[in-house]
Design a protein around this motif. Structure first.
Motif, PDB file in Angstrom:
ATOM      1  N   GLY A 128       0.815  -1.206   0.000  1.00  0.00           N
ATOM      2  CA  GLY A 128       0.000   0.000   0.000  1.00  0.00           C
ATOM      3  C   GLY A 128       0.847   1.253   0.000  1.00  0.00           C
ATOM      4  N   ALA A 129       1.940   1.240   0.762  1.00  0.00           N
ATOM      5  CA  ALA A 129       2.839   2.397   0.806  1.00  0.00           C
ATOM      6  C   ALA A 129       3.506   2.624  -0.546  1.00  0.00           C
ATOM      7  CB  ALA A 129       3.898   2.189   1.891  1.00  0.00           C
ATOM      8  N   GLN A 130       3.902   1.536  -1.213  1.00  0.00           N
ATOM      9  CA  GLN A 130       4.519   1.676  -2.530  1.00  0.00           C
ATOM     10  C   GLN A 130       3.527   2.211  -3.564  1.00  0.00           C
ATOM     11  OE1 GLN A 130       7.451  -1.643  -3.626  1.00  0.00           O
ATOM     12  NE2 GLN A 130       6.325  -2.558  -1.912  1.00  0.00           N
ATOM     13  N   SER A 131       2.306   1.706  -3.521  1.00  0.00           N
ATOM     14  CA  SER A 131       1.279   2.190  -4.441  1.00  0.00           C
ATOM     15  C   SER A 131       0.969   3.661  -4.189  1.00  0.00           C
ATOM     16  CB  SER A 131      -0.002   1.354  -4.298  1.00  0.00           C
ATOM     17  OG  SER A 131       0.223   0.022  -4.685  1.00  0.00           O
ATOM     18  N   ALA A 132       0.906   4.039  -2.906  1.00  0.00           N
ATOM     19  CA  ALA A 132       0.646   5.431  -2.558  1.00  0.00           C
ATOM     20  C   ALA A 132       1.755   6.331  -3.088  1.00  0.00           C
ATOM     21  CB  ALA A 132       0.515   5.584  -1.041  1.00  0.00           C
ATOM     22  N   ALA A 133       3.004   5.956  -2.849  1.00  0.00           N
ATOM     23  CA  ALA A 133       4.127   6.775  -3.297  1.00  0.00           C
ATOM     24  C   ALA A 133       4.111   6.963  -4.808  1.00  0.00           C
ATOM     25  CB  ALA A 133       5.441   6.145  -2.842  1.00  0.00           C
ATOM     26  N   SER A 134       3.832   5.892  -5.553  1.00  0.00           N
ATOM     27  CA  SER A 134       3.805   5.976  -7.016  1.00  0.00           C
ATOM     28  C   SER A 134       2.722   6.927  -7.498  1.00  0.00           C
ATOM     29  CB  SER A 134       3.573   4.588  -7.621  1.00  0.00           C
ATOM     30  OG  SER A 134       4.626   3.711  -7.324  1.00  0.00           O
ATOM     31  N   ASN A 135       1.523   6.779  -6.961  1.00  0.00           N
ATOM     32  CA  ASN A 135       0.413   7.624  -7.401  1.00  0.00           C
ATOM     33  C   ASN A 135       0.570   9.068  -6.935  1.00  0.00           C
ATOM     34  OD1 ASN A 135      -1.765   5.856  -8.823  1.00  0.00           O
ATOM     35  ND2 ASN A 135      -1.096   4.632  -7.074  1.00  0.00           N
ATOM     36  N   TYR A 136       1.181   9.260  -5.777  1.00  0.00           N
ATOM     37  CA  TYR A 136       1.427  10.622  -5.317  1.00  0.00           C
ATOM     38  C   TYR A 136       2.470  11.308  -6.201  1.00  0.00           C
ATOM     39  CZ  TYR A 136      -1.067   9.221  -1.047  1.00  0.00           C
ATOM     40  OH  TYR A 136      -2.014   8.779  -0.152  1.00  0.00           O
ATOM     41  N   ALA A 137       3.466  10.569  -6.657  1.00  0.00           N
ATOM     42  CA  ALA A 137       4.462  11.137  -7.571  1.00  0.00           C
ATOM     43  C   ALA A 137       3.800  11.593  -8.865  1.00  0.00           C
ATOM     44  CB  ALA A 137       5.556  10.108  -7.867  1.00  0.00           C
ATOM     45  N   VAL A 138       2.868  10.789  -9.375  1.00  0.00           N
ATOM     46  CA  VAL A 138       2.145  11.155 -10.595  1.00  0.00           C
ATOM     47  C   VAL A 138       1.374  12.455 -10.391  1.00  0.00           C
ATOM     48  CG1 VAL A 138       0.266  10.486 -12.143  1.00  0.00           C
ATOM     49  CG2 VAL A 138       1.969   8.798 -11.453  1.00  0.00           C
ATOM     50  N   ALA A 139       0.667  12.560  -9.269  1.00  0.00           N
ATOM     51  CA  ALA A 139      -0.129  13.760  -8.995  1.00  0.00           C
ATOM     52  C   ALA A 139       0.748  14.989  -8.811  1.00  0.00           C
ATOM     53  CB  ALA A 139      -0.993  13.538  -7.754  1.00  0.00           C
ATOM     54  N   LEU A 140       1.846  14.831  -8.067  1.00  0.00           N
ATOM     55  CA  LEU A 140       2.715  15.966  -7.782  1.00  0.00           C
ATOM     56  C   LEU A 140       3.597  16.347  -8.969  1.00  0.00           C
ATOM     57  CD1 LEU A 140       3.779  14.979  -4.154  1.00  0.00           C
ATOM     58  CD2 LEU A 140       2.143  16.750  -4.839  1.00  0.00           C
ATOM     59  N   GLY A 141       3.656  15.484  -9.976  1.00  0.00           N
ATOM     60  CA  GLY A 141       4.419  15.791 -11.178  1.00  0.00           C
ATOM     61  C   GLY A 141       3.529  16.184 -12.340  1.00  0.00           C
ATOM     62  N   SER A 142       2.314  16.615 -12.068  1.00  0.00           N
ATOM     63  CA  SER A 142       1.344  16.901 -13.110  1.00  0.00           C
ATOM     64  C   SER A 142       1.169  18.393 -13.342  1.00  0.00           C
ATOM     65  CB  SER A 142      -0.012  16.280 -12.740  1.00  0.00           C
ATOM     66  OG  SER A 142      -0.527  16.899 -11.572  1.00  0.00           O
ATOM     67  N   THR A 143       0.451  18.723 -14.411  1.00  0.00           N
ATOM     68  CA  THR A 143       0.238  20.127 -14.767  1.00  0.00           C
ATOM     69  C   THR A 143      -0.594  20.866 -13.725  1.00  0.00           C
ATOM     70  OG1 THR A 143      -1.699  19.503 -16.094  1.00  0.00           O
ATOM     71  CG2 THR A 143       0.418  19.668 -17.229  1.00  0.00           C
ATOM     72  N   GLY A 144      -1.383  20.128 -12.932  1.00  0.00           N
ATOM     73  CA  GLY A 144      -2.195  20.780 -11.913  1.00  0.00           C
ATOM     74  C   GLY A 144      -1.383  21.532 -10.887  1.00  0.00           C
ATOM     75  N   MET A 145      -0.109  21.124 -10.685  1.00  0.00           N
ATOM     76  CA  MET A 145       0.730  21.805  -9.714  1.00  0.00           C
ATOM     77  C   MET A 145       1.096  23.217 -10.147  1.00  0.00           C
ATOM     78  SD  MET A 145       1.138  20.111  -6.977  1.00  0.00           S
ATOM     79  CE  MET A 145       2.572  20.909  -6.259  1.00  0.00           C
ATOM     80  N   PHE A 146       0.886  23.535 -11.405  1.00  0.00           N
ATOM     81  CA  PHE A 146       1.191  24.867 -11.920  1.00  0.00           C
ATOM     82  C   PHE A 146       0.011  25.815 -11.768  1.00  0.00           C
ATOM     83  CE2 PHE A 146       4.151  21.985 -13.772  1.00  0.00           C
ATOM     84  CZ  PHE A 146       5.337  22.688 -13.903  1.00  0.00           C
ATOM     85  N   LYS A 147      -1.115  25.308 -11.244  1.00  0.00           N
ATOM     86  CA  LYS A 147      -2.298  26.128 -10.985  1.00  0.00           C
ATOM     87  C   LYS A 147      -2.535  26.158  -9.480  1.00  0.00           C
ATOM     88  CE  LYS A 147      -4.490  24.796 -15.357  1.00  0.00           C
ATOM     89  NZ  LYS A 147      -4.602  26.147 -15.964  1.00  0.00           N
ATOM     90  N   LYS A 148      -2.648  27.331  -8.911  1.00  0.00           N
ATOM     91  CA  LYS A 148      -2.682  27.470  -7.454  1.00  0.00           C
ATOM     92  C   LYS A 148      -3.801  26.676  -6.797  1.00  0.00           C
ATOM     93  CE  LYS A 148      -2.885  30.674  -3.575  1.00  0.00           C
ATOM     94  NZ  LYS A 148      -2.010  29.746  -2.792  1.00  0.00           N
ATOM     95  N   ASP A 149      -5.028  26.754  -7.327  1.00  0.00           N
ATOM     96  CA  ASP A 149      -6.149  26.060  -6.685  1.00  0.00           C
ATOM     97  C   ASP A 149      -5.905  24.557  -6.618  1.00  0.00           C
ATOM     98  OD1 ASP A 149      -7.399  28.459  -6.329  1.00  0.00           O
ATOM     99  OD2 ASP A 149      -8.844  28.214  -7.971  1.00  0.00           O
ATOM    100  N   THR A 150      -5.469  23.991  -7.741  1.00  0.00           N
ATOM    101  CA  THR A 150      -5.216  22.549  -7.771  1.00  0.00           C
ATOM    102  C   THR A 150      -4.028  22.194  -6.896  1.00  0.00           C
ATOM    103  OG1 THR A 150      -5.969  22.579 -10.074  1.00  0.00           O
ATOM    104  CG2 THR A 150      -4.900  20.567  -9.290  1.00  0.00           C
ATOM    105  N   ARG A 151      -3.013  23.030  -6.915  1.00  0.00           N
ATOM    106  CA  ARG A 151      -1.819  22.782  -6.095  1.00  0.00           C
ATOM    107  C   ARG A 151      -2.163  22.769  -4.615  1.00  0.00           C
ATOM    108  NH1 ARG A 151       1.047  26.533  -8.084  1.00  0.00           N
ATOM    109  NH2 ARG A 151       0.864  28.151  -6.490  1.00  0.00           N
TER     110      ARG A 151
END
Length: 276
Positions: free
Chosen positions: A109-132
């Protein structure tokens, strides 16, 4: 850092690093392999890595005894090699604002969480304040989110966004497609107890602007993103994280795609929910 459903992370978009290139007839078409010079617009994940390195390290409990520690720790005290085959276990059945949540209270579960969190934190949404801000509060512990709020806003300043070819709201120019994606290749548990885990995610990152007038074409990079996770509120949360370059394979001789091909691929090919 970052920015759907099973079609592929559409809610927080698509990470790597970028190198500036002067425009040609098409900055992508038939381009030879680029030399490894650096540009002022470093990758999203690098910026985030700098930010999190400024945060004080969070102390973790001692490793628990028992089989979980024995499976991930070598005799010399370092992390042991883990099986590379997938477990076949579905990671989650729920998502929050498009991001998988509710991971198992296990090493997998920890490995799956880390992988999916990396995807989210490496996405275009991080460049928009509300999504970030949403991702920050969703994926990090409350204490970590409070500490990171200010540094994150400073990191994604209007000047930085302009260097990436985006406006102050994080939007690309008309007829251009901004690309920022993290593609996990594998994970490694470096430490695990009932209360916390340290998981490294080896990934391929993509970042840049696909467009006929782009001087910052989409490029790829290889990095390792290490997450210190804590079990809190019934899920794994990030207490701190850091990144380093590589390991990177020898580049192939693939012909670079045109900007239109890159834009079309980004629209047609979604991401995954990653599982160990």
């Amino acid at each position: 850092m970052n920015p759907g459903d099973e079609q592929g992370y559409g809610d927080y978009g698509d990470a790597g690093h970028t190198r500036t290139r002067l425009p040609e007839s098409d900055p992508y078409g038939g381009a030879p392999r680029r030399s490894p010079h650096r540009s002022s617009s470093r990758s999203l994940v690098t910026v985030v890595g700098v930010v999190v390195l400024l945060i004080a390290a969070i102390a973790f409990a001692n490793r628990g005894d028992g089989s979980s520690t024995d499976d991930t720790t070598a005799k010399d005290g370092g992390p042991a090699a883990a099986p590379t085959t997938p477990s076949g276990t579905r990671p989650v059945n729920t998502k929050t604002t498009g991001v998988p949540t509710g991971f198992a209270h296990t090493e997998q579960g920890a490995q799956s969480a880390a992988s999916n969190y990396a995807v989210a934190l490496g996405s275009t949404g991080m460049f928009k304040k509300d999504t970030r801000d949403t991702l920050l509060r969703l994926l990090y512990t409350s204490a970590a989110a409070d500490r990171l709020q200010g540094p994150m806003d400073q990191a994604y300043s209007a000047d930085f966004l302009a260097k990436m070819g985006l406006d102050a709201a994080g939007n690309p120019p008309k007829d251009s497609t901004f690309v920022s994606r993290v593609v996990p290749v594998g994970t490694s548990v470096q430490q695990y107890t009932e209360h916390d885990a340290k998981v490294a995610v080896w990934y391929l990152g993509l970042i840049g602007m696909a467009g006929s007038s782009s001087t910052d074409p989409v490029t790829s990079s290889w990095k390792t993103w290490t997450f210190d996770l804590q079990w809190t509120g019934g899920d794994w949360k990030i207490a701190s994280d850091a990144q380093k370059d590589g390991p990177a394979p020898v580049p192939g001789d693939d012909k670079a795609a045109t900007s239109d091909e890159i834009s079309k691929a980004i629209e047609e090919y979604g991401g995954f929910t990653y599982a160990r």
